[in-house]
Design a protein around this motif. Structure first.
Motif, mmCIF file in Angstrom:
data_model
loop_
_atom_site.group_PDB
_atom_site.id
_atom_site.type_symbol
_atom_site.label_atom_id
_atom_site.label_comp_id
_atom_site.label_asym_id
_atom_site.label_seq_id
_atom_site.Cartn_x
_atom_site.Cartn_y
_atom_site.Cartn_z
ATOM 1 N N PHE A 4 20.695 -22.404 -0.978
ATOM 2 C CA PHE A 4 21.239 -23.467 -1.833
ATOM 3 C C PHE A 4 20.092 -24.051 -2.647
ATOM 4 O O PHE A 4 18.990 -24.266 -2.116
ATOM 5 C CB PHE A 4 21.902 -24.551 -0.981
ATOM 6 N N CYS A 5 20.347 -24.331 -3.910
ATOM 7 C CA CYS A 5 19.329 -24.895 -4.801
ATOM 8 C C CYS A 5 19.526 -26.400 -4.918
ATOM 9 O O CYS A 5 20.599 -26.870 -5.305
ATOM 10 C CB CYS A 5 19.435 -24.243 -6.178
ATOM 11 N N GLY A 6 18.487 -27.165 -4.564
ATOM 12 C CA GLY A 6 18.567 -28.611 -4.706
ATOM 13 C C GLY A 6 18.099 -29.333 -3.468
ATOM 14 O O GLY A 6 17.257 -28.841 -2.716
ATOM 15 N N LEU A 7 18.659 -30.514 -3.259
ATOM 16 C CA LEU A 7 18.304 -31.346 -2.111
ATOM 17 C C LEU A 7 19.255 -31.081 -0.948
ATOM 18 O O LEU A 7 20.436 -30.770 -1.156
ATOM 19 C CB LEU A 7 18.373 -32.827 -2.493
ATOM 20 N N VAL A 8 18.742 -31.229 0.258
ATOM 21 C CA VAL A 8 19.579 -30.950 1.428
ATOM 22 C C VAL A 8 20.758 -31.919 1.517
ATOM 23 O O VAL A 8 21.848 -31.542 1.969
ATOM 24 C CB VAL A 8 18.727 -30.965 2.719
ATOM 25 N N ILE A 9 20.582 -33.157 1.047
ATOM 26 C CA ILE A 9 21.682 -34.125 1.039
ATOM 27 C C ILE A 9 22.802 -33.644 0.116
ATOM 28 O O ILE A 9 23.995 -33.811 0.412
ATOM 29 C CB ILE A 9 21.181 -35.516 0.610
ATOM 30 N N ASP A 10 22.416 -33.022 -1.004
ATOM 31 C CA ASP A 10 23.427 -32.475 -1.921
ATOM 32 C C ASP A 10 24.137 -31.286 -1.294
ATOM 33 O O ASP A 10 25.331 -31.077 -1.524
ATOM 34 C CB ASP A 10 22.772 -32.060 -3.235
#
Length: 270
Positions: A180-186
């Motif tokens: 997944f690309c981005g922040l873990v919260i996202d």
């Protein structure tokens, strides 16, 4: 589930010598430390989210979460952050360091439960021990692990010899070289958190602040594992007090419900 406080304070609060068996870099800026006690450790068994104070001679004490235990050997994961960890990384195989613990309250799922685990960066450190315990309890863990760059990832299953049963992992990176690309919260926004018996987040304080805002309100089964300055580890010095509460991280934590640490997290950067 928070475990009961361990009232057997001695010898937990005394430094004991441990021999370094391995101290190697396993990912970008991340090290694996394996130490072995000269004596039997039958008098205690470390639990998930317990931590130990590591004494680096002539430098500092460093609190580190236990990553794994195998008989007389303790495993720790740490990231280079300051003089203490940089000096620890220079310690040679065969040399001795002082270790005090286990400290804090353990935390684990109940038998048969299913938990969502959200780890940011080196927040993954206590998870191998949690996986080991989940296997023993027939519990299930869905793990989301987020880092800034994909070179920070390492193979948990291979390093600790963990079978794939009882857990899954989704890797998240800001450089978009992961699942997944981005922040873990996202990454967990598309997850139905209500299907889990509990959720726990471990990582930078600003991540925990966002996590609790999004998932902590109205839920008593949402937890975070905190970091703060720990000195004595005995609940005496007060260095690790939780803001606007009567709790101390070293005896009541490091795992707390979001509702218990709202004021503590308010000071985190947005």
């Amino acid at each position: 589930m928070l475990l009961e406080k361990d009232e057997n304070k001695i010898p937990r609060f005394s430094f004991r010598p441990f021999k370094i068996i391995e101290n190697i870099q396993i990912a970008s800026n991340t090290f694996l430390l394996v130490v072995e006690s000269a004596n039997s450790l039958d008098h205690f068994s470390a639990k998930p989210f317990n931590f130990f104070n590591i004494w680096v001679p002539r430098v500092d004490e460093i609190p580190l979460s236990i990553a794994y235990q195998n008989g007389k050997r303790l495993f720790f994961l740490y990231k280079l952050r300051g003089l203490g960890t940089k000096t620890l990384a220079q310690q040679k195989v065969g040399s001795f360091i002082g270790i005090k613990g286990p400290l804090g309250r353990g935390f684990e799922p109940k038998r048969g439960e299913k938990w969502l685990i959200v780890a940011g960066g080196i927040g993954i450190a206590p998870i191998p021990m949690l996986i080991k315990r989940a296997l023993e309890l027939d519990a299930k863990l869905d793990i989301f692990w987020g880092v800034r760059v994909s070179t920070e990832f390492f193979d948990i299953a291979k390093i600790f010899g963990l079978p794939s049963k009882a857990w899954s992992i989704v890797r998240v990176s800001e450089d978009c070289m992961a699942d997944f690309c981005g922040l873990v919260i996202d990454a967990i926004r598309s997850v139905n958190v209500d299907k889990y018996d509990g959720i726990i987040a471990i990582g930078p304080q600003e991540m925990l602040k966002t996590f609790c805002k999004q998932y902590g309100e109205g839920r008593e089964n949402t937890y975070v594992s905190l970091e703060t300055i720990v000195k004595c580890g005995m609940g005496i010095c007060g260095s690790c007090y939780i803001r606007e509460s009567e709790k101390l991280l070293c005896v009541d934590g490091p795992v707390f419900r979001c509702s218990e640490v709202a004021k503590q997290l308010e000071g985190a950067s947005a």
